[in-house]
Design a protein around this motif. Sequence first.
Motif, PDB file in Angstrom:
ATOM      1  N   HIS A 176       0.837  -1.205   0.000  1.00  0.00           N
ATOM      2  CA  HIS A 176       0.000   0.000   0.000  1.00  0.00           C
ATOM      3  C   HIS A 176       0.875   1.259   0.000  1.00  0.00           C
ATOM      4  N   LYS A 177       1.895   1.264   0.863  1.00  0.00           N
ATOM      5  CA  LYS A 177       2.792   2.410   0.952  1.00  0.00           C
ATOM      6  C   LYS A 177       3.644   2.549  -0.305  1.00  0.00           C
ATOM      7  N   ILE A 178       4.146   1.429  -0.816  1.00  0.00           N
ATOM      8  CA  ILE A 178       5.001   1.445  -2.012  1.00  0.00           C
ATOM      9  C   ILE A 178       4.234   1.946  -3.223  1.00  0.00           C
ATOM     10  N   LEU A 179       3.009   1.444  -3.410  1.00  0.00           N
ATOM     11  CA  LEU A 179       2.208   1.846  -4.575  1.00  0.00           C
ATOM     12  C   LEU A 179       1.834   3.323  -4.514  1.00  0.00           C
ATOM     13  N   ASN A 180       1.585   3.833  -3.316  1.00  0.00           N
ATOM     14  CA  ASN A 180       1.278   5.268  -3.173  1.00  0.00           C
ATOM     15  C   ASN A 180       2.466   6.137  -3.557  1.00  0.00           C
TER      16      ASN A 180
END
Length: 270
Positions: A176-180
Motif C-alpha cells: 500500500h505504501k510502495i504503490l502510493n
Amino acid sequence: MKRTKLLFSLVALVSVFLLQAQRTEIKGKLIADDDVEGIHVLNKTASKFTISDEKGEFTIAAKATDTLFISSLVYEKKEVIITSEDENSEIIKIKLEEKVSALDKVVVGKILTGSLQSDLENSDAKTEINFYDLGIPGNTNLPLTQNEKKLHDADGGPTGSIMGGPFGGGIVLNLHKILNKISGRTKKLKGVVELDDRDKCINRLRIDYESILFENDTLTKNLRNEYFLFSQEDENFLSLCKEDNDIKLLEFLQQKLKAYRENLNSSNND
C-alpha cells in the motif's frame, strides 16, 4: 576541454533566454458568483504575479506547462496548468468556487480582536482543569486534519519488515505504501499538507502582526493579501514557522514587505 565547457555554458545561457522569450502576455478572466476584484494570480513556474480587476480580468506572462495559482480569502485556491491551446486563445476563463463556512460568524457579548493576549484579558473565560492539574496521564497533541489523515494512511508504517518462522524468515513488503509512492499520491498529499501548514501560519501571522506591519503603511487591502501570499511562498517560510520564534518571524515579514514593495515599484515603472 575548456572550449567544450565554454560552449556548453553558452548553449545553456542561450536556452534560458529562449525559454524566457517564449513567455507571452496571456489574458484570463475569473468567473464567480460574487466579487472577483483583487484576487491574486501567481505564475509559480516563472515567479510572476498580478491581481484581477473589477471584472475579474488579468494579464500575466506565461507559456505552456506553466502553473497558475489563484488564491483568495473568499474562494477556494485553484491551480491551472497552461496548455498550448491557452496560449493561442483570446482569453482563459477560470471558474472559482466559493469557500463554504460551517457556521456564519455571530458576535455575542464582547468583541474579540484576534490577538490572543488581548482576547484572554477581555473574556470571561476561566481556565479549564486539565489532566496535569489532576495528576493523570494525557495527550496534548492536536488531532490530525483530514489531509494529514490521508497522508498518514498513504505513507504510514515501515516499507517492509522481516518475519521469522519455523520454516525460515522472509521480507513482508508494505505494498500500500510502495504503490502510493510510485503513483505519486504520497508526494501530492505531502504538498497538500504543506500548503495547509503555510496557510495556518500566514493566517496566524496576519492576526498577530498585520496592524504592526502596516501601522504607517498605505498599502491597500488587495495588495496586502498579495503581499502575504508572496511571503508564504518563500522556501524558508515553513521552517521559520516551525521554529515559532516571533522575533525572527517579524523580521522575516519586514524583509519580505521591503522586497514586495521593490517588485511592485519595478512593475509600475515597467
